[in-house]
Scaffold this motif. Structure first.
Motif, mmCIF file in Angstrom:
data_model
loop_
_atom_site.group_PDB
_atom_site.id
_atom_site.type_symbol
_atom_site.label_atom_id
_atom_site.label_comp_id
_atom_site.label_asym_id
_atom_site.label_seq_id
_atom_site.Cartn_x
_atom_site.Cartn_y
_atom_site.Cartn_z
ATOM 1 N N LEU A 96 0.835 -1.201 0.000
ATOM 2 C CA LEU A 96 0.000 0.000 0.000
ATOM 3 C C LEU A 96 0.875 1.258 0.000
ATOM 4 O O LEU A 96 0.632 2.192 -0.762
ATOM 5 C CB LEU A 96 -0.928 -0.002 1.215
ATOM 6 N N VAL A 97 1.882 1.271 0.842
ATOM 7 C CA VAL A 97 2.785 2.421 0.901
ATOM 8 C C VAL A 97 3.534 2.569 -0.419
ATOM 9 O O VAL A 97 3.695 3.686 -0.927
ATOM 10 C CB VAL A 97 3.760 2.281 2.087
ATOM 11 N N GLN B 107 2.494 1.727 -3.365
ATOM 12 C CA GLN B 107 1.567 2.272 -4.363
ATOM 13 C C GLN B 107 1.412 3.776 -4.196
ATOM 14 O O GLN B 107 1.371 4.515 -5.172
ATOM 15 C CB GLN B 107 0.196 1.584 -4.268
ATOM 16 N N ARG B 108 1.368 4.238 -2.960
ATOM 17 C CA ARG B 108 1.293 5.691 -2.717
ATOM 18 C C ARG B 108 2.553 6.393 -3.201
ATOM 19 O O ARG B 108 2.475 7.501 -3.730
ATOM 20 C CB ARG B 108 1.064 5.966 -1.242
ATOM 21 N N ASP C 16 2.150 6.587 -6.940
ATOM 22 C CA ASP C 16 1.101 7.555 -7.281
ATOM 23 C C ASP C 16 1.569 8.996 -7.127
ATOM 24 O O ASP C 16 1.169 9.871 -7.891
ATOM 25 C CB ASP C 16 -0.148 7.336 -6.418
ATOM 26 N N ARG C 17 2.423 9.232 -6.154
ATOM 27 C CA ARG C 17 2.897 10.599 -5.892
ATOM 28 C C ARG C 17 4.183 10.938 -6.634
ATOM 29 O O ARG C 17 4.738 12.002 -6.472
ATOM 30 C CB ARG C 17 3.073 10.798 -4.401
ATOM 31 N N HIS D 14 6.777 0.130 -8.820
ATOM 32 C CA HIS D 14 6.066 -0.382 -7.653
ATOM 33 C C HIS D 14 6.804 -1.575 -7.044
ATOM 34 O O HIS D 14 6.953 -1.659 -5.823
ATOM 35 C CB HIS D 14 4.636 -0.772 -8.045
#
Length: 83
Positions: free
Chosen positions: A6-7, A9-10, A13-14, A20
């Protein structure tokens, strides 16, 4: 870190990293939960030496620690956690 995927992916995304899979592997490999096991002054000294070797820092580690490190935040966290 309980959710490296999850981290990661963030981070993608940023725009911090394009990959990934690399981010997941790095987050899984780095022992973030062991930060209290290390002496912060030794850690700064170690990385300052590496950065100096790479010609990214001009100051020596002792001068950097003396002139640029503010231990107040870390001391407050330690006090609150009872470490």
């Amino acid at each position: 870190m309980s959710e490296p995927a999850l981290v990661a992916q963030r981070m993608v995304d940023r725009g911090f990293t394009p990959r990934h899979d690399y981010a997941v592997q790095t987050l899984a490999d780095v022992p973030y939960n062991r930060w209290r096991d290390y002496d912060p002054e030794d850690t700064i000294r170690f990385y300052a030496l590496r950065l100096r070797e790479a010609k990214m820092l001009k100051s020596n580690p002792a001068k950097l620690i003396t002139d640029a490190v503010d231990w107040r935040f870390l001391n407050e966290v330690r006090r609150e956690l009872g470490s």
